[in-house]
Design a protein around this motif. Sequence first.
Motif, PDB file in Angstrom:
ATOM      1  N   UNK A  87      27.819  56.062  43.444  1.00 56.24           N
ATOM      2  CA  UNK A  87      28.962  55.751  42.586  1.00 56.24           C
ATOM      3  C   UNK A  87      28.519  55.511  41.144  1.00 56.24           C
ATOM      4  N   UNK A  88      27.323  54.957  40.983  1.00 59.65           N
ATOM      5  CA  UNK A  88      26.783  54.700  39.650  1.00 59.65           C
ATOM      6  C   UNK A  88      25.628  55.670  39.396  1.00 59.65           C
ATOM      7  N   UNK A  89      25.923  56.946  39.467  1.00 58.59           N
ATOM      8  CA  UNK A  89      24.913  57.998  39.304  1.00 58.59           C
ATOM      9  C   UNK A  89      24.177  57.884  37.969  1.00 58.59           C
ATOM     10  N   UNK A  90      24.787  57.270  37.001  1.00 54.26           N
ATOM     11  CA  UNK A  90      24.223  57.159  35.661  1.00 54.26           C
ATOM     12  C   UNK A  90      23.177  56.044  35.540  1.00 54.26           C
ATOM     13  N   UNK A  91      22.979  55.254  36.591  1.00 54.39           N
ATOM     14  CA  UNK A  91      22.003  54.164  36.545  1.00 54.39           C
ATOM     15  C   UNK A  91      20.608  54.701  36.238  1.00 54.39           C
ATOM     16  N   UNK A  92      20.276  55.847  36.794  1.00 52.95           N
ATOM     17  CA  UNK A  92      18.973  56.474  36.535  1.00 52.95           C
ATOM     18  C   UNK A  92      18.826  56.803  35.058  1.00 52.95           C
ATOM     19  N   UNK A  93      19.907  57.262  34.431  1.00 55.32           N
ATOM     20  CA  UNK A  93      19.875  57.594  33.012  1.00 55.32           C
ATOM     21  C   UNK A  93      19.651  56.333  32.174  1.00 55.32           C
ATOM     22  N   UNK A  94      20.290  55.240  32.549  1.00 58.36           N
ATOM     23  CA  UNK A  94      20.082  53.972  31.853  1.00 58.36           C
ATOM     24  C   UNK A  94      18.630  53.498  32.009  1.00 58.36           C
ATOM     25  N   UNK A  95      18.141  53.570  33.225  1.00 61.67           N
ATOM     26  CA  UNK A  95      16.800  53.052  33.517  1.00 61.67           C
ATOM     27  C   UNK A  95      15.707  53.834  32.788  1.00 61.67           C
ATOM     28  N   UNK A  96      15.830  55.153  32.765  1.00 60.98           N
ATOM     29  CA  UNK A  96      14.750  55.985  32.222  1.00 60.98           C
ATOM     30  C   UNK A  96      15.078  56.642  30.885  1.00 60.98           C
ATOM     31  N   UNK A  97      16.332  56.610  30.483  1.00 60.26           N
ATOM     32  CA  UNK A  97      16.730  57.245  29.237  1.00 60.26           C
ATOM     33  C   UNK A  97      16.916  58.748  29.399  1.00 60.26           C
ATOM     34  N   UNK A  98      17.351  59.377  28.335  1.00 57.75           N
ATOM     35  CA  UNK A  98      17.525  60.835  28.313  1.00 57.75           C
ATOM     36  C   UNK A  98      16.955  61.340  26.997  1.00 57.75           C
ATOM     37  N   UNK A  99      17.059  62.627  26.776  1.00 58.09           N
ATOM     38  CA  UNK A  99      16.580  63.179  25.508  1.00 58.09           C
ATOM     39  C   UNK A  99      17.435  62.696  24.340  1.00 58.09           C
ATOM     40  N   UNK A 100      18.632  62.193  24.637  1.00 58.50           N
ATOM     41  CA  UNK A 100      19.544  61.749  23.581  1.00 58.50           C
ATOM     42  C   UNK A 100      19.801  60.246  23.592  1.00 58.50           C
ATOM     43  N   UNK A 124      16.634  48.080  33.557  1.00 57.28           N
ATOM     44  CA  UNK A 124      17.079  46.804  34.118  1.00 57.28           C
ATOM     45  C   UNK A 124      16.540  46.605  35.525  1.00 57.28           C
ATOM     46  N   UNK A 125      16.115  47.666  36.188  1.00 52.91           N
ATOM     47  CA  UNK A 125      15.592  47.545  37.552  1.00 52.91           C
ATOM     48  C   UNK A 125      14.128  47.108  37.531  1.00 52.91           C
ATOM     49  N   UNK A 126      13.285  47.823  36.811  1.00 52.32           N
ATOM     50  CA  UNK A 126      11.862  47.479  36.749  1.00 52.32           C
ATOM     51  C   UNK A 126      11.660  46.078  36.158  1.00 52.32           C
ATOM     52  N   UNK A 127      12.332  45.728  35.050  1.00 51.80           N
ATOM     53  CA  UNK A 127      12.166  44.364  34.535  1.00 51.80           C
ATOM     54  C   UNK A 127      12.610  43.289  35.539  1.00 51.80           C
ATOM     55  N   UNK A 128      13.633  43.579  36.323  1.00 54.76           N
ATOM     56  CA  UNK A 128      14.073  42.623  37.349  1.00 54.76           C
ATOM     57  C   UNK A 128      12.973  42.431  38.387  1.00 54.76           C
ATOM     58  N   UNK A 129      12.357  43.521  38.793  1.00 51.69           N
ATOM     59  CA  UNK A 129      11.268  43.449  39.765  1.00 51.69           C
ATOM     60  C   UNK A 129      10.093  42.648  39.193  1.00 51.69           C
ATOM     61  N   UNK A 130       9.682  42.976  37.983  1.00 47.89           N
ATOM     62  CA  UNK A 130       8.547  42.293  37.363  1.00 47.89           C
ATOM     63  C   UNK A 130       8.823  40.792  37.206  1.00 47.89           C
ATOM     64  N   UNK A 131      10.049  40.447  36.842  1.00 45.68           N
ATOM     65  CA  UNK A 131      10.398  39.052  36.606  1.00 45.68           C
ATOM     66  C   UNK A 131      10.464  38.233  37.892  1.00 45.68           C
ATOM     67  N   UNK A 132      10.802  38.851  38.998  1.00 44.91           N
ATOM     68  CA  UNK A 132      11.095  38.089  40.220  1.00 44.91           C
ATOM     69  C   UNK A 132      10.146  38.325  41.391  1.00 44.91           C
TER      70      UNK A 132
END
Length: 133
Positions: free
Chosen positions: A86-99, A105-113
């Motif tokens: 449903x949130x297919x765009x989460x990957x785009x947020x996490x890794x960015x795009x060419x634009x 928000x996923x990796x920092x959550x893991x590192x923090x907790x």
Amino acid sequence: MSAKSFTVQNPSALTDVLENAARATSEAALRKGALAGAFVFYREIKVRAMPHYRTGTLENAIKTTYVPEESVAGEIATYSVFINQDAWYARLLEFGTSKMAAKPFIRPAYEAKRAEAGEVVSEKIQEAVSNGG
């Protein structure tokens, strides 16, 4: 007061029952511990996803599930925190795009907790074993 005694007619059956009970207790304890650890990450990912909140789709797409393929009964219980389609765009947020720059928000959550999650897993397993599963 006289001492009471009893005789076990089938000692191997008693041993089997006790071993099965111990296995079931350890499996329940492992699952409780692993789930508690997964929820530490689940909550932190939800908190870190909030800046991306517009419709609630991303927040509602964050899920936790048991992964039987990666689990071994009585030894390893694996839970996964994931974001459904449903949130297919989460990957785009996490890794960015060419634009668009990455807004992880996923990796920092893991590192923090991860340390806290390890402590919670250990506590829950000990608690479950102490309480008999």
